[in-house]
Design a protein around this motif. Sequence first.
Motif, PDB file in Angstrom:
ATOM      1  N   ILE A  12      37.929   1.906  61.285  1.00 57.33           N
ATOM      2  CA  ILE A  12      38.462   1.737  62.594  1.00 57.33           C
ATOM      3  C   ILE A  12      38.729   2.788  63.550  1.00 57.33           C
ATOM      4  CG2 ILE A  12      39.580   0.334  64.349  1.00 57.33           C
ATOM      5  CD1 ILE A  12      39.472  -2.078  62.297  1.00 57.33           C
ATOM      6  N   LEU A  13      39.657   3.635  63.077  1.00 60.38           N
ATOM      7  CA  LEU A  13      40.183   4.644  63.893  1.00 60.38           C
ATOM      8  C   LEU A  13      39.054   5.761  63.619  1.00 60.38           C
ATOM      9  CD1 LEU A  13      43.934   5.161  62.718  1.00 60.38           C
ATOM     10  CD2 LEU A  13      42.889   4.233  64.733  1.00 60.38           C
ATOM     11  N   GLY A  14      38.248   5.968  62.808  1.00 63.79           N
ATOM     12  CA  GLY A  14      37.097   7.085  62.609  1.00 63.79           C
ATOM     13  C   GLY A  14      36.063   6.373  63.608  1.00 63.79           C
ATOM     14  N   SER A  15      35.578   5.384  63.690  1.00 64.74           N
ATOM     15  CA  SER A  15      34.525   4.873  64.439  1.00 64.74           C
ATOM     16  C   SER A  15      34.862   4.771  65.858  1.00 64.74           C
ATOM     17  CB  SER A  15      33.820   3.738  63.920  1.00 64.74           C
ATOM     18  OG  SER A  15      34.886   2.451  64.119  1.00 64.74           O
ATOM     19  N   LEU A  18      33.939   7.768  68.269  1.00 61.94           N
ATOM     20  CA  LEU A  18      32.428   7.926  68.107  1.00 61.94           C
ATOM     21  C   LEU A  18      31.752   6.846  69.078  1.00 61.94           C
ATOM     22  CD1 LEU A  18      31.560   8.272  64.261  1.00 61.94           C
ATOM     23  CD2 LEU A  18      31.594  10.158  66.190  1.00 61.94           C
ATOM     24  N   ALA A  19      32.544   5.847  69.118  1.00 60.78           N
ATOM     25  CA  ALA A  19      31.692   4.719  69.806  1.00 60.78           C
ATOM     26  C   ALA A  19      32.068   5.040  71.417  1.00 60.78           C
ATOM     27  CB  ALA A  19      32.159   3.419  69.500  1.00 60.78           C
ATOM     28  N   LEU A  20      33.524   5.678  71.599  1.00 62.14           N
ATOM     29  CA  LEU A  20      33.741   5.977  72.784  1.00 62.14           C
ATOM     30  C   LEU A  20      32.776   7.008  73.393  1.00 62.14           C
ATOM     31  CD1 LEU A  20      35.547   5.625  75.487  1.00 62.14           C
ATOM     32  CD2 LEU A  20      37.296   7.539  74.171  1.00 62.14           C
TER      33      LEU A  20
END
Length: 114
Positions: A12-15, A18-20
């Motif tokens: 969750i913290l890694g994606s 990227l999504a932002l």
Amino acid sequence: MGWSSPEATLLILGSGPLALSWGLGCLREKRLIENTPTSKVRSAAMGLVELSGQAVPRTLLQAPCTGRECCWWCCRVQEYKRSGKNSRWVTVKEIGSQDMFYLQDSTGRVLVDG
């Protein structure tokens, strides 16, 4: 095999960033398109510009799928694929005409490379 809490947290913290980043890029592109004013052909500047007018063919083409006369065409063949609970459209082939056409308005015309 289930996910442990640290693995899910890292995912969750890694994606999230990227999504932002992707979302901000899409927003930037949307605003650029919306804020580009429509120009007349005669006063069009070099670079990114929005024009409005009538398409005039250099050579009249025939669309391969419909057989209608046109200035430019593009065809995309897609296939609907399912994999378990997931489904999506996959592009099998995409082709388009290589011909250029003119865009004409009341002030002149400009050559468009489709």
